[in-house]
Motif scaffolding. Structure first.
Motif, PDB file in Angstrom:
ATOM      1  N   LEU A  85       0.835  -1.198   0.000  1.00  0.00           N
ATOM      2  CA  LEU A  85       0.000   0.000   0.000  1.00  0.00           C
ATOM      3  C   LEU A  85       0.876   1.256   0.000  1.00  0.00           C
ATOM      4  O   LEU A  85       0.649   2.198  -0.769  1.00  0.00           O
ATOM      5  N   ILE A  86       1.887   1.255   0.852  1.00  0.00           N
ATOM      6  CA  ILE A  86       2.787   2.405   0.926  1.00  0.00           C
ATOM      7  C   ILE A  86       3.508   2.599  -0.408  1.00  0.00           C
ATOM      8  O   ILE A  86       3.658   3.714  -0.898  1.00  0.00           O
ATOM      9  N   LEU A  87       3.907   1.480  -1.008  1.00  0.00           N
ATOM     10  CA  LEU A  87       4.557   1.566  -2.314  1.00  0.00           C
ATOM     11  C   LEU A  87       3.641   2.203  -3.342  1.00  0.00           C
ATOM     12  O   LEU A  87       4.061   2.985  -4.187  1.00  0.00           O
ATOM     13  N   ASP A  88       2.368   1.846  -3.265  1.00  0.00           N
ATOM     14  CA  ASP A  88       1.408   2.394  -4.209  1.00  0.00           C
ATOM     15  C   ASP A  88       1.286   3.912  -4.024  1.00  0.00           C
ATOM     16  O   ASP A  88       1.227   4.667  -4.993  1.00  0.00           O
ATOM     17  N   ILE A  89       1.274   4.347  -2.763  1.00  0.00           N
ATOM     18  CA  ILE A  89       1.210   5.792  -2.486  1.00  0.00           C
ATOM     19  C   ILE A  89       2.471   6.469  -3.009  1.00  0.00           C
ATOM     20  O   ILE A  89       2.403   7.508  -3.675  1.00  0.00           O
ATOM     21  N   PHE A  90       3.605   5.864  -2.731  1.00  0.00           N
ATOM     22  CA  PHE A  90       4.867   6.433  -3.221  1.00  0.00           C
ATOM     23  C   PHE A  90       4.807   6.590  -4.746  1.00  0.00           C
ATOM     24  O   PHE A  90       5.207   7.599  -5.297  1.00  0.00           O
ATOM     25  N   ALA A  91       4.292   5.541  -5.409  1.00  0.00           N
ATOM     26  CA  ALA A  91       4.266   5.560  -6.876  1.00  0.00           C
ATOM     27  C   ALA A  91       3.380   6.699  -7.383  1.00  0.00           C
ATOM     28  O   ALA A  91       3.710   7.379  -8.349  1.00  0.00           O
ATOM     29  N   GLN A  92       2.271   6.908  -6.693  1.00  0.00           N
ATOM     30  CA  GLN A  92       1.367   7.991  -7.115  1.00  0.00           C
ATOM     31  C   GLN A  92       1.989   9.356  -6.903  1.00  0.00           C
ATOM     32  O   GLN A  92       1.651  10.316  -7.565  1.00  0.00           O
ATOM     33  N   ARG A  93       2.885   9.450  -5.916  1.00  0.00           N
ATOM     34  CA  ARG A  93       3.374  10.768  -5.512  1.00  0.00           C
ATOM     35  C   ARG A  93       4.766  11.094  -6.011  1.00  0.00           C
ATOM     36  O   ARG A  93       5.252  12.188  -5.757  1.00  0.00           O
ATOM     37  N   ALA A  94       5.417  10.138  -6.624  1.00  0.00           N
ATOM     38  CA  ALA A  94       6.786  10.391  -7.081  1.00  0.00           C
ATOM     39  C   ALA A  94       6.755  11.239  -8.342  1.00  0.00           C
ATOM     40  O   ALA A  94       6.304  10.786  -9.382  1.00  0.00           O
ATOM     41  N   ALA A 107      12.810  10.393  -7.477  1.00  0.00           N
ATOM     42  CA  ALA A 107      11.804   9.705  -6.672  1.00  0.00           C
ATOM     43  C   ALA A 107      11.211   8.549  -7.474  1.00  0.00           C
ATOM     44  O   ALA A 107      10.977   7.460  -6.951  1.00  0.00           O
ATOM     45  N   GLN A 108      10.997   8.784  -8.765  1.00  0.00           N
ATOM     46  CA  GLN A 108      10.421   7.728  -9.590  1.00  0.00           C
ATOM     47  C   GLN A 108      11.355   6.518  -9.678  1.00  0.00           C
ATOM     48  O   GLN A 108      10.919   5.377  -9.613  1.00  0.00           O
ATOM     49  N   LEU A 109      12.640   6.806  -9.818  1.00  0.00           N
ATOM     50  CA  LEU A 109      13.610   5.704  -9.882  1.00  0.00           C
ATOM     51  C   LEU A 109      13.573   4.889  -8.591  1.00  0.00           C
ATOM     52  O   LEU A 109      13.559   3.661  -8.616  1.00  0.00           O
ATOM     53  N   GLN A 110      13.547   5.595  -7.473  1.00  0.00           N
ATOM     54  CA  GLN A 110      13.581   4.912  -6.178  1.00  0.00           C
ATOM     55  C   GLN A 110      12.327   4.091  -5.948  1.00  0.00           C
ATOM     56  O   GLN A 110      12.383   2.977  -5.460  1.00  0.00           O
ATOM     57  N   VAL A 111      11.191   4.671  -6.302  1.00  0.00           N
ATOM     58  CA  VAL A 111       9.935   3.963  -6.094  1.00  0.00           C
ATOM     59  C   VAL A 111       9.868   2.739  -7.005  1.00  0.00           C
ATOM     60  O   VAL A 111       9.474   1.654  -6.594  1.00  0.00           O
ATOM     61  N   ALA A 152      19.307   7.168  -1.444  1.00  0.00           N
ATOM     62  CA  ALA A 152      19.880   8.373  -2.049  1.00  0.00           C
ATOM     63  C   ALA A 152      19.273   9.626  -1.430  1.00  0.00           C
ATOM     64  O   ALA A 152      19.962  10.601  -1.156  1.00  0.00           O
ATOM     65  N   THR A 153      17.975   9.574  -1.165  1.00  0.00           N
ATOM     66  CA  THR A 153      17.290  10.710  -0.543  1.00  0.00           C
ATOM     67  C   THR A 153      17.744  10.907   0.890  1.00  0.00           C
ATOM     68  O   THR A 153      18.033  12.006   1.328  1.00  0.00           O
ATOM     69  N   LEU A 154      17.797   9.778   1.605  1.00  0.00           N
ATOM     70  CA  LEU A 154      18.091   9.878   3.026  1.00  0.00           C
ATOM     71  C   LEU A 154      19.558  10.164   3.294  1.00  0.00           C
ATOM     72  O   LEU A 154      19.933  10.553   4.389  1.00  0.00           O
TER      73      LEU A 154
END
Ligand SMILES: Nc1nc2c(ncn2[C@@H]2O[C@H](COP(=O)(O)OP(=O)(O)OP(=O)(O)O)[C@@H](O)[C@H]2O)c(=O)[nH]1
Ligand SMILES: [Mg+2]
Length: 414
Positions: free
Chosen positions: A95-104, A109-113, A264-266
């Motif tokens: 579910l969290i992955l899905d949210i990340f994907a929608q928001r990247a 961010a897209q690469l990471q997700v 990479a973000t963190l």
């Protein structure tokens, strides 16, 4: 659905409430919740047979098309559950992955997700429902993965396809990482102290960032509003300049592998001289949330960076309970939204940074006025004298800056 027996420090209802918010954030509608308390998980399906039958029967009254489980499911458990419940079954990570994907939105961010999604997807390829079809673009267009039970050959092709894509994503992210490292090296040469905002998702990090810097970062009442870091310069009231970084929020039960996808973000956090842990003091689960943040910082090996706890949203509280201040000794209470307590916060930041800096006395010749200015901007001046040959300055400087002044140091101590 939540099975008791998880060693999550969050009470079940709080955790389920959070899961419901995640569902809403992802665009779903919650039509029902159920809890099963078991001494031990059923290895094949997590929940017991009776609970599964109950769930199937429930669909008669309340139609639903997805079941979200608050615990982590193994690929086999997920598959078994989907077969028995005859619907899509997700766990919290998916579910969290899905949210990340929608928001990247940025490339990074897209690469990471995408990397996190594929790592999650790979062991689950056989017999998947169409969960990932929505973000098909992000799965690199691998054919057949969204259909249930593709033939073995197709499966092998898909797996190979995905592994290749994962390898490529790792390479691209390495590139991103290198670029970031260059930026960071440049910054540390300038000797500017970096202060990073960390905290549970929705704590108010971006709101605080905007307040202090006018950065215009998206801040909203949704989980994971922020995915990529933003850094802005802030001048503290005493005139000292710092860089403030806003980052992705943390959440309980996020498997380390998912956290790793955001490395990479963190990594931005690694160079921080100070972490501001923003806590939503108005949330009943603030202390558990704080615990998650501290544990995640440890996972990221950032536990040695000095911290300051910032209790946010105190405008919502009628008054500041003593118990809060006892729980978070040395913290600063603010409202990022209403602009309360920001001066005290700035002072506390300056104080900690100065404590970490070095106390030096320099005599700077008149030919070098830019060094005098630099000391004023980045350091804290305790004494300034002018003589025929130049300016004598005594005060504290960030350790990283001291080398710039080395030729002119007349006294130095820690
Ligand atoms: N009442 C009140 N609400 C606040 C305050 N600060 C932030 N909020 C609200 O809390 C919600 C989350 O704020 P964000 O700044 O997006 O939180 P965040 O920590 O950046 O969250 P993520 O990026 O999702 O991790 C928004 O609806 C804000 O308006 C505050 O001081 N008081
Ligand atoms: Mg944010």
């Amino acid at each position: 659905m939540e099975a008791k027996g998880d060693r999550a420090p969050f009470p079940t209802d709080q955790s389920l409430e959070e899961l419901a918010r995640l569902v809403t954030t992802a665009g779903g509608i919650v039509v029902g919740r159920t809890v099963q308390r078991v001494a031990r998980f059923h290895p094949a399906t997590l929940a017991g047979k009776g609970k599964l039958e109950e769930l199937v029967a429930l669909r008669e009254e309340t139609p639903y098309d997805t079941v979200v489980v608050d615990s982590e499911l193994s690929p086999t458990q997920q598959r078994n559950l989907e077969q028995q419940l005859q619907c899509k079954v997700l766990d919290r990570s998916a579910l969290i992955l899905d949210i990340f994907a929608q928001r990247a939105h940025t490339r990074e961010a897209q690469l990471q997700v995408e990397l996190a999604q594929l790592e999650y997807l790979l062991p689950r390829l056989a017999g998947m429902f169409t969960f990932f079809s929505r973000s098909a673009g992000a799965v690199g267009g691998a054919s057949g993965i969204a259909t249930r039970g593709p033939g073995e050959t197709q499966l092998e092709t898909d797996r190979r396809h995905i592994r290749q894509r994962i390898a490529r994503l790792h390479r691209e992210l390495e590139e991103v990482r290198r670029t970031r490292q260059l930026h960071r090296a440049h910054r540390s040469r300038q000797g500017i102290s970096v202060v990073s905002l960390v905290g549970y998702t929705n704590a108010g990090k971006s709101t605080l960032m905007n307040r202090l810097t006018g950065a215009g970062v998206l801040a909203e009442n949704k989980l994971f509003a922020t995915l990529e870091p933003t850094t802005r310069r802030v001048t503290l009231p005493a005139g000292q300049e710092i860089l403030l970084t806003d980052t992705v929020g943390f959440i309980q039960k996020l498997p380390p592998k998912l956290v790793a996808a955001f490395r990479a973000t963190l990594e931005e956090l690694e160079e921080a001289e100070l972490l501001l842990i923003v806590v939503d003091a108005s949330d009943p689960g603030h202390f558990q949330q704080y615990g998650t943040v501290v544990a995640t910082l440890e996972e990221l090996k950032l536990q040695d960076i000095p911290r300051l706890t910032v209790l946010n949203k105190i405008d919502v509280l009628a008054d500041l309970p003593l118990s809060l201040l006892e729980r978070y000794p040395g913290s600063v209470a603010i409202s990022a939204q209403e602009g309360i307590g920001l001066e005290a916060l700035a002072e506390a930041i300056a104080e900690i940074l100065n404590r970490q800096g070095r106390e030096i006395t320099v005599h700077i010749p008149f030919q070098q006025p830019e060094l005098v200015q630099l000391f004023h901007r980045r350091g804290q001046i305790e004494r300034e004298d002018f003589s025929a040959s130049g300016t004598t300055l005594q005060g504290r400087l960030p350790a990283a800056l001291v080398s710039r002044f080395r030729p002119y140091i007349t006294e130095s101590s820690r």
